[in-house]
Write a protein that holds these residues in place. Sequence first.
Motif, mmCIF file in Angstrom:
data_model
loop_
_atom_site.group_PDB
_atom_site.id
_atom_site.type_symbol
_atom_site.label_atom_id
_atom_site.label_comp_id
_atom_site.label_asym_id
_atom_site.label_seq_id
_atom_site.Cartn_x
_atom_site.Cartn_y
_atom_site.Cartn_z
ATOM 1 N N SER A 189 0.826 -1.204 0.000
ATOM 2 C CA SER A 189 0.000 0.000 0.000
ATOM 3 C C SER A 189 0.862 1.257 0.000
ATOM 4 N N LYS A 190 2.072 1.180 0.532
ATOM 5 C CA LYS A 190 2.945 2.347 0.579
ATOM 6 C C LYS A 190 3.627 2.611 -0.759
ATOM 7 N N THR A 191 3.911 1.555 -1.527
ATOM 8 C CA THR A 191 4.624 1.736 -2.792
ATOM 9 C C THR A 191 3.684 1.840 -3.990
ATOM 10 N N PHE A 192 2.389 1.600 -3.765
ATOM 11 C CA PHE A 192 1.427 1.588 -4.878
ATOM 12 C C PHE A 192 1.360 2.944 -5.572
ATOM 13 N N LYS A 193 1.348 2.922 -6.899
ATOM 14 C CA LYS A 193 1.134 4.120 -7.708
ATOM 15 C C LYS A 193 0.086 3.795 -8.766
ATOM 16 N N TYR A 194 -0.910 4.659 -8.850
ATOM 17 C CA TYR A 194 -1.974 4.410 -9.824
ATOM 18 C C TYR A 194 -1.470 4.674 -11.239
ATOM 19 N N GLU A 195 -2.132 4.080 -12.216
ATOM 20 C CA GLU A 195 -1.814 4.301 -13.626
ATOM 21 C C GLU A 195 -2.946 5.076 -14.282
ATOM 22 N N ARG A 196 -2.590 6.065 -15.075
ATOM 23 C CA ARG A 196 -3.590 6.868 -15.779
ATOM 24 C C ARG A 196 -4.291 6.020 -16.843
ATOM 25 N N GLU A 197 -5.595 6.171 -16.925
ATOM 26 C CA GLU A 197 -6.372 5.462 -17.941
ATOM 27 C C GLU A 197 -6.610 6.401 -19.119
ATOM 28 N N VAL A 198 -5.905 6.147 -20.239
ATOM 29 C CA VAL A 198 -6.016 6.994 -21.424
ATOM 30 C C VAL A 198 -7.288 6.628 -22.189
ATOM 31 N N VAL A 199 -8.103 7.644 -22.495
ATOM 32 C CA VAL A 199 -9.384 7.392 -23.163
ATOM 33 C C VAL A 199 -9.514 8.112 -24.495
ATOM 34 N N GLY A 200 -8.512 8.896 -24.887
ATOM 35 C CA GLY A 200 -8.613 9.603 -26.153
ATOM 36 C C GLY A 200 -7.398 10.455 -26.426
ATOM 37 N N HIS A 201 -7.538 11.328 -27.441
ATOM 38 C CA HIS A 201 -6.407 12.121 -27.920
ATOM 39 C C HIS A 201 -6.944 13.427 -28.491
ATOM 40 N N THR A 202 -6.162 14.482 -28.362
ATOM 41 C CA THR A 202 -6.515 15.733 -29.025
ATOM 42 C C THR A 202 -5.345 16.218 -29.869
ATOM 43 N N ASP A 203 -5.639 16.660 -31.087
ATOM 44 C CA ASP A 203 -4.593 17.119 -31.998
ATOM 45 C C ASP A 203 -3.979 18.436 -31.548
ATOM 46 N N GLU A 204 -4.793 19.301 -30.952
ATOM 47 C CA GLU A 204 -4.286 20.602 -30.538
ATOM 48 C C GLU A 204 -4.696 20.894 -29.105
ATOM 49 N N GLU A 205 -4.030 21.835 -28.510
ATOM 50 C CA GLU A 205 -4.366 22.230 -27.147
ATOM 51 C C GLU A 205 -5.756 22.852 -27.107
ATOM 52 N N LEU A 206 -6.570 22.392 -26.166
ATOM 53 C CA LEU A 206 -7.895 22.974 -25.974
ATOM 54 C C LEU A 206 -7.805 23.949 -24.806
ATOM 55 N N THR A 207 -7.694 25.214 -25.113
ATOM 56 C CA THR A 207 -7.484 26.222 -24.080
ATOM 57 C C THR A 207 -8.820 26.660 -23.484
ATOM 58 N N LYS A 208 -8.732 27.335 -22.335
ATOM 59 C CA LYS A 208 -9.910 27.949 -21.723
ATOM 60 C C LYS A 208 -9.886 29.460 -21.900
ATOM 61 N N GLU A 209 -9.007 29.932 -22.779
ATOM 62 C CA GLU A 209 -8.866 31.369 -23.006
ATOM 63 C C GLU A 209 -9.711 31.807 -24.188
ATOM 64 N N GLY A 210 -10.022 33.104 -24.214
ATOM 65 C CA GLY A 210 -10.775 33.674 -25.314
ATOM 66 C C GLY A 210 -12.260 33.746 -25.039
ATOM 67 N N LEU B 167 -11.928 26.728 -26.788
ATOM 68 C CA LEU B 167 -12.068 25.423 -27.421
ATOM 69 C C LEU B 167 -12.545 24.363 -26.431
ATOM 70 N N ILE B 168 -12.058 24.405 -25.187
ATOM 71 C CA ILE B 168 -12.464 23.377 -24.232
ATOM 72 C C ILE B 168 -13.955 23.492 -23.931
ATOM 73 N N GLY B 169 -14.484 24.714 -23.894
ATOM 74 C CA GLY B 169 -15.911 24.901 -23.660
ATOM 75 C C GLY B 169 -16.753 24.462 -24.840
ATOM 76 N N LEU B 170 -16.252 24.719 -26.043
ATOM 77 C CA LEU B 170 -16.950 24.259 -27.248
ATOM 78 C C LEU B 170 -17.117 22.742 -27.225
ATOM 79 N N TRP B 171 -16.022 22.048 -26.902
ATOM 80 C CA TRP B 171 -16.063 20.588 -26.894
ATOM 81 C C TRP B 171 -16.942 20.070 -25.760
ATOM 82 N N LYS B 172 -16.820 20.650 -24.575
ATOM 83 C CA LYS B 172 -17.625 20.216 -23.431
ATOM 84 C C LYS B 172 -19.117 20.371 -23.735
#
Length: 711
Positions: free
Chosen positions: A523-544, A548-553
Motif C-alpha cells: 500500500s505504501k509503494t502503490f502508484k496508480y496508472e492513468r487510464e487513457v481514453v482519447g487524444h486531441t490534436d491541438e491544445e484545448l485552451t480555456k482562453e478567449g 475550445l475546451i468549452g466548445l467541446w464540453k
Amino acid sequence: MTTKNIMCKLLFIPCLCFLLSVTSGSDVRAQSYKYLSLFSVGIPAQNKVWEAWKVHELQLFEGKLYIGYGDAVINTGPTDVIYYDLQSKEYKTEFTVDEEAISRYKVIDGKLIIPGIDATESWKLGNIYVRTASGWAKKRSVTHGLHVNDITSFKGEWFVSTGSFFEYGENESCAVGGILRSNDEGDTFRLVFTTPYFETSVFRVGSLITFQDKIYASYYAFRGLKKEEIPESYWPGLGTEYEGQHLIMSDDVLGNLDVLAYDGKQWSFKDLITTSNLCRLHPFVFGDKLIFATMSGQYIDYLGLMKKMPPQAETALFIFDGHQTERISFEYDRIEDVVIFNNRLFLLIIRAQQYFIAETADLQNWQYFLIPNSGVKPRSIEYDGSSFYVGMDDGTIFQATVGEEISDLTCLTEHEPIRIHGAAEIPRQGKWYWVAMTGWRKWGKLARFTAFIESQNCINLTVHNVSAIRVFIPPQEINTTKPVFLKINGQQVFQGTLNGKKELICKSPKPGQWEVKSGNGSSKTFKYEREVVGHTDEELTKEGHDPLIGLWKAETIRQAARTDISLILKHNLIQGLPAGEIAVEDLYDLNEGRKIWTFSTTGEKLLEMLAFNIKLPEKNRMQIAGFDFWYQVEPDAQKNKLVSCSLLPEREYSVSTTDQFVKWALFNIGVEVEKYKETDLTVVGAMIAWLQQYNKIGSLPTRITKVAVQP
C-alpha cells in the motif's frame, strides 16, 4: 488593496471547522495506551461529488449519528442531512439544507440545530435548521448572516455568531463578525453586536459558549496578502493561494482584548489569555471550567490550517474558573475534536504524527487510545458509551472498539482497519487503506467495494463496477505463513500460501470471472496508472471569448443528453487540455459541475437569456452547442447587444446543461431554470462516451462571434 477587492476575494471563505493545537511540558509518550480496532461502517457521502465526502462533524442524537460533510469553499451544496442509525446499521437521509456544507451540529435546549455555514441562496439572510418533533424546520432569519458559525442558549434566548456582510452604499461594503439574538427560538433574530471593521480585513465571530452567568464569544480576522508581501522566513508555513492571495490571520487584532463576554446587559471585551500574537481560540466547557484552546503566531495561513500547522504557530490550553485563568500542562500538537460524555472529556489529538483519543475526568489523569496510522486524517469523533466513531478526511466513518493495552507504538504502523469501504470514479482516488481499485467496468461511473478480514485467514470482497483490484495483505491481521483465502462477490477466487508475497492482483476480463496472482507491491509503494481514453490534436485552451475546451464540453453534453442545444458556463471550466493523450483524470480536473440536467424552453426565452448573459463580465458568459449567435461588443458591457442568432423564437427547444448552471442560473441568465430534470448522466461520462465514439478531438467550429462596434 481596495475594500472592493478584499470583499470579492476573501469575504465568502466560510469559517473553518475548529482546529486546536497545544504544546507544553508533560510527556505523552510516558503513558500507557490502548489500541483501537477500526471497522468501517461506510462512506455516507459517496454519491455526492468527491470534494464533499470529507467528514467535518459527528453528532449523536437520539440514537442517530448525524454526519457533517461538504465543502463550503468549493461549494458542493445543497447538502443532505444524513445520519447513521445505530440500531439498523443503515444510513438514511432525513432532510436537505440549502447550504454548501454542514460543518457543525449543536444540541440547544434539547433540540438538534444546524448553523447554516454558507447558504446557497441570497447573502442577505443566513439560516439555521432546527429538528422538531415533526421534522426539520428551516429558519431563514439571520439577517446578513453570510456564515452562521455557532449557536448557544442563554436565559431563554438563542444567540448566533456570524461572519456578516453589509452593503451600505455604491461599491461600499464591509465584512464584520456579528452576534444576533432571538427570543422566539430562531423565528426572528436581532443584531446585538458586531466586531470592528478594518478596511483590509474580514472579521468573524467564530464560537459562542455559555458558562456560569455569561456568554463567552471568540472572534478572529484575516486579510489577503500576496506571497511577496510576506517575509520569506514564513513561506514554509503557507498553504495554497486563494484568488492569487494567501489568507493571513491577524494576530492580536484588538491588542490584549482576546475574549468577548455578555452578562445579560452588555457586551464587553476581556483580557483572559496571557499570550501574545493570539490569532484564534476555541472555548468549550468541561465540568465547572471553561477551557480555551489557543493558537498564536505571525503570518499564519488561514486556509493552510486545514492541512498542517505552520512551524511558527505557538499553542496553549487554558482553564478559566470564572475568576482567573491558568494554563494546563498537556502535550500534543493539535486537537481535531472535543467530545464530552458522562463527565468524561475525550479529545481527538495528533502528537508526533500519530493520532490519539485522550480521555480524562479531571484534566490531570489521562488515558490514551491509539488510532492506527493509515495515512488518512481523522477529523471528528463521537462516543456512545461503548464504541467510538471516527470520521475521516476521505469520508469514511469507522466504528472503533478498544483493544489490548500496548507499550510499543511502532507496531501500530502495520495495523489496518478490519473492515474498509472504498469508492472512486478515477484511479487517482482508487486506493483505500489496504485495497486499490485499478480497473472500471464503465468509466465515468462510481466504482466501490467493501473489504472485510474474516476469521481463518479469509479476505472477503464485495465489488461494484470494478474490473481490476489489488489487495495489499495486512500483516498484523493475516497470517501469511498459512494459506490465505480471497472471496469476491461470494466466489472464492484464491486459495494458497503467499510465500513471502505481499499482495493479490485481481483482474476480471468478464463479469463473474476473476484471475488472481500474487505480487510484491504494498500500500505504501502503490502508484496508480492513468487510464487513457482519447487524444486531441491541438491544445484545448480555456482562453478567449469562445474557448475550445468549452466548445467541446458543450457538444459532448448535448450529444449525451440527446438535446437540441447545450448551455454551459465559462467559469465552470477549471482548466484546458494539452495536446496529446487524454486520461480520465484530465477530464475530472477540467470540470466544475458533474451532473447533466435538462429542461425545455422556447427560442424567445433563450434569446432573453443570451441578451442578459452577454452583458456580464466575460468570465461569467455562456458557451453553447447546437446553434450560433453574433453579438456586438461595447466598451461598457452593459451595452452589448445581440446582432443575430440561429434560434427560432417560436420553436420549443430541449436544452442540456450542468448542475452548476442550474444552481447559478439567476445570476448568469437572469431567471431561475424552471421544470428542469436531473439525469443519471455525468459530464465526464459524456466526454468519455464521445471519445469512445470518435477517439480524437480534431478541429472545432466557433459558435459565438463578436462583432466590433462600427465607427
